[in-house]
Design a protein around this motif. Sequence first.
Motif, PDB file in Angstrom:
ATOM      1  N   ARG A 198      -4.377   6.303   4.521  1.00 32.82           N
ATOM      2  CA  ARG A 198      -3.745   7.341   3.710  1.00 32.82           C
ATOM      3  C   ARG A 198      -2.483   6.786   3.080  1.00 32.82           C
ATOM      4  NH1 ARG A 198      -0.935  13.071   5.587  1.00 32.82           N
ATOM      5  NH2 ARG A 198      -0.231  13.661   3.504  1.00 32.82           N
ATOM      6  N   LEU A 199      -2.301   7.113   1.823  1.00 31.02           N
ATOM      7  CA  LEU A 199      -1.097   6.697   1.113  1.00 31.02           C
ATOM      8  C   LEU A 199      -0.222   7.917   0.900  1.00 31.02           C
ATOM      9  CD1 LEU A 199      -2.498   4.242  -1.575  1.00 31.02           C
ATOM     10  CD2 LEU A 199      -1.476   3.703   0.617  1.00 31.02           C
ATOM     11  N   PHE A 200       0.920   7.934   1.540  1.00 30.97           N
ATOM     12  CA  PHE A 200       1.813   9.081   1.450  1.00 30.97           C
ATOM     13  C   PHE A 200       2.602   9.023   0.145  1.00 30.97           C
ATOM     14  CE2 PHE A 200       1.006   8.373   5.910  1.00 30.97           C
ATOM     15  CZ  PHE A 200       0.799   9.653   6.403  1.00 30.97           C
ATOM     16  N   GLY A 201       2.671  10.158  -0.520  1.00 31.88           N
ATOM     17  CA  GLY A 201       3.482  10.266  -1.715  1.00 31.88           C
ATOM     18  C   GLY A 201       2.895   9.639  -2.954  1.00 31.88           C
ATOM     19  N   ARG A 202       1.660   9.136  -2.879  1.00 35.05           N
ATOM     20  CA  ARG A 202       1.043   8.479  -4.050  1.00 35.05           C
ATOM     21  C   ARG A 202      -0.143   9.268  -4.595  1.00 35.05           C
ATOM     22  NH1 ARG A 202       5.264   5.257  -5.017  1.00 35.05           N
ATOM     23  NH2 ARG A 202       5.317   3.314  -3.831  1.00 35.05           N
ATOM     24  N   GLU A 203      -0.416  10.437  -4.049  1.00 35.57           N
ATOM     25  CA  GLU A 203      -1.636  11.160  -4.397  1.00 35.57           C
ATOM     26  C   GLU A 203      -1.731  11.468  -5.889  1.00 35.57           C
ATOM     27  OE1 GLU A 203      -0.523  11.965  -0.145  1.00 35.57           O
ATOM     28  OE2 GLU A 203       0.514  12.057  -2.074  1.00 35.57           O
ATOM     29  N   LEU A 205      -0.213  10.059  -8.414  1.00 35.84           N
ATOM     30  CA  LEU A 205      -0.313   8.837  -9.211  1.00 35.84           C
ATOM     31  C   LEU A 205      -1.738   8.297  -9.168  1.00 35.84           C
ATOM     32  CD1 LEU A 205       1.030   6.597 -10.874  1.00 35.84           C
ATOM     33  CD2 LEU A 205       1.550   5.427  -8.724  1.00 35.84           C
ATOM     34  N   ILE A 206      -2.362   8.320  -7.998  1.00 35.71           N
ATOM     35  CA  ILE A 206      -3.745   7.845  -7.865  1.00 35.71           C
ATOM     36  C   ILE A 206      -4.665   8.682  -8.752  1.00 35.71           C
ATOM     37  CG2 ILE A 206      -5.692   7.695  -6.255  1.00 35.71           C
ATOM     38  CD1 ILE A 206      -3.582   6.975  -4.084  1.00 35.71           C
ATOM     39  N   ASP A 207      -4.503   9.985  -8.729  1.00 36.12           N
ATOM     40  CA  ASP A 207      -5.329  10.860  -9.569  1.00 36.12           C
ATOM     41  C   ASP A 207      -5.101  10.568 -11.054  1.00 36.12           C
ATOM     42  OD1 ASP A 207      -6.307  12.055  -7.313  1.00 36.12           O
ATOM     43  OD2 ASP A 207      -4.953  13.786  -7.407  1.00 36.12           O
ATOM     44  N   GLY A 227       7.517  -6.625  -4.862  1.00 35.39           N
ATOM     45  CA  GLY A 227       6.646  -6.975  -3.746  1.00 35.39           C
ATOM     46  C   GLY A 227       6.864  -6.028  -2.583  1.00 35.39           C
ATOM     47  N   GLY A 228       5.769  -5.526  -2.013  1.00 34.34           N
ATOM     48  CA  GLY A 228       5.886  -4.602  -0.890  1.00 34.34           C
ATOM     49  C   GLY A 228       5.917  -3.145  -1.303  1.00 34.34           C
ATOM     50  N   MET A 229       5.747  -2.870  -2.603  1.00 34.81           N
ATOM     51  CA  MET A 229       5.801  -1.492  -3.081  1.00 34.81           C
ATOM     52  C   MET A 229       4.460  -0.775  -2.935  1.00 34.81           C
ATOM     53  SD  MET A 229       8.384   0.250  -4.049  1.00 34.81           S
ATOM     54  CE  MET A 229       9.589  -0.764  -4.896  1.00 34.81           C
ATOM     55  N   GLY A 230       3.404  -1.521  -2.607  1.00 34.01           N
ATOM     56  CA  GLY A 230       2.107  -0.891  -2.360  1.00 34.01           C
ATOM     57  C   GLY A 230       1.201  -0.838  -3.569  1.00 34.01           C
ATOM     58  N   LYS A 231       1.317  -1.806  -4.478  1.00 34.75           N
ATOM     59  CA  LYS A 231       0.513  -1.788  -5.704  1.00 34.75           C
ATOM     60  C   LYS A 231      -0.980  -1.945  -5.404  1.00 34.75           C
ATOM     61  CE  LYS A 231       2.889  -5.253  -7.194  1.00 34.75           C
ATOM     62  NZ  LYS A 231       3.852  -5.282  -6.065  1.00 34.75           N
ATOM     63  N   THR A 232      -1.312  -2.927  -4.567  1.00 31.83           N
ATOM     64  CA  THR A 232      -2.720  -3.154  -4.236  1.00 31.83           C
ATOM     65  C   THR A 232      -3.307  -1.956  -3.506  1.00 31.83           C
ATOM     66  OG1 THR A 232      -2.443  -5.558  -4.153  1.00 31.83           O
ATOM     67  CG2 THR A 232      -4.319  -4.636  -2.965  1.00 31.83           C
ATOM     68  N   SER A 233      -2.559  -1.374  -2.586  1.00 36.39           N
ATOM     69  CA  SER A 233      -3.050  -0.212  -1.843  1.00 36.39           C
ATOM     70  C   SER A 233      -3.353   0.945  -2.783  1.00 36.39           C
ATOM     71  CB  SER A 233      -2.017   0.222  -0.801  1.00 36.39           C
ATOM     72  OG  SER A 233      -1.814  -0.791   0.163  1.00 36.39           O
ATOM     73  N   VAL A 234      -2.474   1.172  -3.758  1.00 36.44           N
ATOM     74  CA  VAL A 234      -2.703   2.235  -4.733  1.00 36.44           C
ATOM     75  C   VAL A 234      -3.945   1.931  -5.554  1.00 36.44           C
ATOM     76  CG1 VAL A 234      -1.808   3.294  -6.844  1.00 36.44           C
ATOM     77  CG2 VAL A 234      -0.309   2.994  -4.874  1.00 36.44           C
ATOM     78  N   ALA A 235      -4.079   0.676  -6.016  1.00 36.19           N
ATOM     79  CA  ALA A 235      -5.232   0.301  -6.839  1.00 36.19           C
ATOM     80  C   ALA A 235      -6.543   0.478  -6.080  1.00 36.19           C
ATOM     81  CB  ALA A 235      -5.075  -1.138  -7.318  1.00 36.19           C
ATOM     82  N   LEU A 236      -6.575   0.068  -4.813  1.00 33.85           N
ATOM     83  CA  LEU A 236      -7.795   0.214  -4.016  1.00 33.85           C
ATOM     84  C   LEU A 236      -8.121   1.682  -3.779  1.00 33.85           C
ATOM     85  CD1 LEU A 236      -7.248  -2.657  -1.420  1.00 33.85           C
ATOM     86  CD2 LEU A 236      -8.862  -2.632  -3.335  1.00 33.85           C
ATOM     87  N   ALA A 237      -7.091   2.503  -3.601  1.00 40.11           N
ATOM     88  CA  ALA A 237      -7.321   3.943  -3.453  1.00 40.11           C
ATOM     89  C   ALA A 237      -7.876   4.541  -4.736  1.00 40.11           C
ATOM     90  CB  ALA A 237      -6.024   4.640  -3.058  1.00 40.11           C
ATOM     91  N   VAL A 239      -9.789   2.952  -6.864  1.00 36.93           N
ATOM     92  CA  VAL A 239     -11.180   2.507  -6.961  1.00 36.93           C
ATOM     93  C   VAL A 239     -12.107   3.385  -6.120  1.00 36.93           C
ATOM     94  CG1 VAL A 239     -12.722   0.629  -6.255  1.00 36.93           C
ATOM     95  CG2 VAL A 239     -10.684   0.138  -7.595  1.00 36.93           C
ATOM     96  N   GLU A 240     -11.616   3.906  -5.017  1.00 35.91           N
ATOM     97  CA  GLU A 240     -12.452   4.726  -4.138  1.00 35.91           C
ATOM     98  C   GLU A 240     -12.337   6.221  -4.439  1.00 35.91           C
ATOM     99  OE1 GLU A 240     -12.262   3.998  -0.010  1.00 35.91           O
ATOM    100  OE2 GLU A 240     -13.118   1.990  -0.190  1.00 35.91           O
ATOM    101  N   SER A 241     -11.562   6.595  -5.446  1.00 33.61           N
ATOM    102  CA  SER A 241     -11.385   8.011  -5.760  1.00 33.61           C
ATOM    103  C   SER A 241     -12.643   8.581  -6.418  1.00 33.61           C
ATOM    104  CB  SER A 241     -10.177   8.192  -6.681  1.00 33.61           C
ATOM    105  OG  SER A 241     -10.423   7.594  -7.939  1.00 33.61           O
TER     106      SER A 241
END
Length: 909
Positions: A198-203, A205-207, A227-237, A239-241
């Motif tokens: 789960r990515l907190f606070g990025r919902e 933006l992902i949508d 670096g460390g801001m969670g760019k890859t995690s957001v991108a992967l989320a 892709v699975e949306s």
Amino acid sequence: MYAVSGGKALADALNGVSDLIPLPFLSSFVNIAIKVLEACEVLRQLPFSIEATAIEENLMDLQDRVYELMLAVVNTVPVNRKVSIALQDKVRRLQFILDNILLDIAKIKAQKKILLLFFHNLNKDRVDRCVNRLKAALEQFTVVSHLQVEDLLDKIRADYSAFGAQLNRIEDAVNQTTQPHNAPSAYPRQDMPPTTRRLFGRESLIDEIASLLSVESTSRVCITGAGGMGKTSVALAVVESTPITTTFKKEYIFWIPCIEAKSSDLLRRILYAQLRITAETYDSLDALIDELNATKERRLLLLDNFETPWLSGQDRDKINHILQRLAALSHVALLVTMTSGFIPGDIQWHHCPLAPLSAAAAREAFKAKYQDSAGGQELTEDGKELDEFLTSIGHMPLAITLAAASGGRLRVSPAELLRDWRTAGIGILSGHETLSMDETIRVSMERGVVQSNPDALTLLAILSMLPAGTTGDNLRWWAPFIASSPKTAVQTLRAAALVEQDDVPFPPARIFVRPTIQSYMSQQNRIPPEIRDQVHDACYKFVLDHRSIPDDHKFKEDLAALATEGTNIQGLLMDMDVQNLCPNALDALLTFGFYQSWTKPSTKLASHALKLAQAAQDDPNLVDPHGAARHVAEAHRCMGRNLFGLSWYAKAYKQFEEASRLFQNLPDLALAGECAMDALQMWRFMKKGGDELEPRVQAAQANLSHNENDRYHVARGLLGLGEFLWWRKRWTAAIDALSEARIIFEDLNCSASAARSLYYMARAYSRLEGSSKGLLAAREAWDKAEECGEKELICDTSRITARYLMSSEAYDAALPAITQSLAAARAAGSPNRVAQSLEIMAYYCAARMDLSGARVAYEGARAQFAKRTSTALGRRGVARCAENVDKLRELSELNQDSFADLRKPVPWY
């Protein structure tokens, strides 16, 4: 599933042998069939309503049936002997059916967007009829509806062995429909990493990103950030949306890891590998582009960590060319992540810069990760220490994850993490090698774009010493020794996401470094000693160039300048110790301490200044005893000013007394007199003394006036005398002394002291039945206070103006003065002044019959007075406000009688 690509391949093969076999009617049939397949594909991209998904499913069914029909015809029609007229007629009748289907599709396509959205049932029926017609046609043609591709190819080989080479092309084309591309052996293919739970606070933006990618016209999205801001995690989320998995088939979503692609050649090979495309050579992108362009089936390419090829290599032009060729394919969506502040290439990107988490999201993320790492045990200590710790690490997702994981495993409290951060810094944020914060920062610093600019790392070191960042305008103060333009160095660092800039034009924009990078730079002597010395020297020069007192004409301007760098200056000055004191260091420290006394009083820096001044005076190698003694005297005075601003009158009195004694010994009689007057004012605030103070006032005035040619200090003596006479209720004498002082101050253009003189004159007039003169003096005092900019003076003068106006029941005219008084009191940070302004506000609300407003304001005033019950003003204020609160609590509404029963604010004048 891959009807369009298979049909085209089959048609190409048949066209290739058309000169050898008598199939003109067959070629015409296949061409119409391909047009139907393509028209269906276009129709599937139109904006049907979300309730009309059945239309898309039926279109896919229609495509499958057309493809089956085309293969069935090719399988049935013999080419090694004469084709019967009957069979030719059957093929032509099938072509006629396809022609009509093509017309139906064209009618749907021609509809306006609004009809597509609202008349989906009509369109669904039309597509259903097309499917039924094809089903009947297949049955009439006496072939199985779902013909197996493998069986078909075997039969075609048997019947058309003379055309083996061409038929092999058909087999290859059909086999390619079982998966999009084939993997090459030149470069190992990597699987897409799993997404974060789960990515907190990025919902939201992902949508947003998923919605952009789902539409061809907006399907170029670049996520940037440190670096460390969670760019890859957001991108992967993303892709699975749901919007992505609905728009793109799973086999057409590709992850392109670019972290090792340090050249255009490596990037090409990784693209071929991840897209499962073979080619005779990987020196060109042509084969890959041809494969992607073979069909218009939508694809999504996630180019992760694109900063490596873009910022590290020497062939950015070639990298840009690859991007442009991919972007030219409208059906191929591009999602790029980059550790950078800028987007790559000359492409129309939708830029999504990734900001730190909000405070609330950071708390949720920390607590969830802590609980996971603690074996399910929840974090119970989640108070202000947790908030302070999360703020200290900049609300950065990776830092939060690492800290929470470490804290959870060891059952460490947020308070302990905060202590560790203050001592060890970024060292506490360690994970495995690819996840540690220091490794992330190190890689960014080693990018080619950073190493190519020799001033970039110098500027990074400077900015890392400024916790609040600085403006582009003020870089000339902090970095005067940078050879190139600071703007160029800023651009370089922003490209590598090592510094950030507010979203405004460069000169006034704030340039800053994230806390994690500041901590990294502070470790292991990464900031060279010479740069540290240069930054400290720049700090001292900046402060001393903006040194002034409230009576100076540039005081207001200097306050504004120092405010822009206040946090940085305090940090650098608190870093000062007696071993590295330079000639200007103590002067700058004391200057900034006085600045705080006029803006936001604090004893922290003033106490540090006093400690250093005393230590310097005790130095056995002292070369300037007189200068050291003056610094100690100034430090006591500075401490007294800040204590006074905080309403600690007894403590302030002691500091002023000591400062006066030291200045008397120097001798500096003018400053000795100033400090003596300040001490006597504290005595009055403590409600002590009486006639016995008069000799001390006269002595202080004599010191201030010892040089008759020094008109400013002569007038300061008259002001101090006038305040004392006002306090002793000798109103006429007070007005005489204050009027004389005011004339001198106005002649010298000293707005602050003129305002103070007028303020006490206004208070004296109220006792002499001179309300009109008093209101005039109060208004003039307020104007001059605004002119000089001293917050405490603005608070006092606007408050007495409000009292005069309320006394004459001019409530509407009083409200702006009350509002200004409260704002200035809060800005100055004086509890007693805040309390007095709130009490005036409460009385105003009561006068306007606003019961709820009066209750709230009186409660607030009581709470502020309670902070200073060590003073008579505080104790009496608490009692007065509590009494009024009790009276208001018993009322259901206010009227003139109940208002008259309330106790007035004290002092009223």
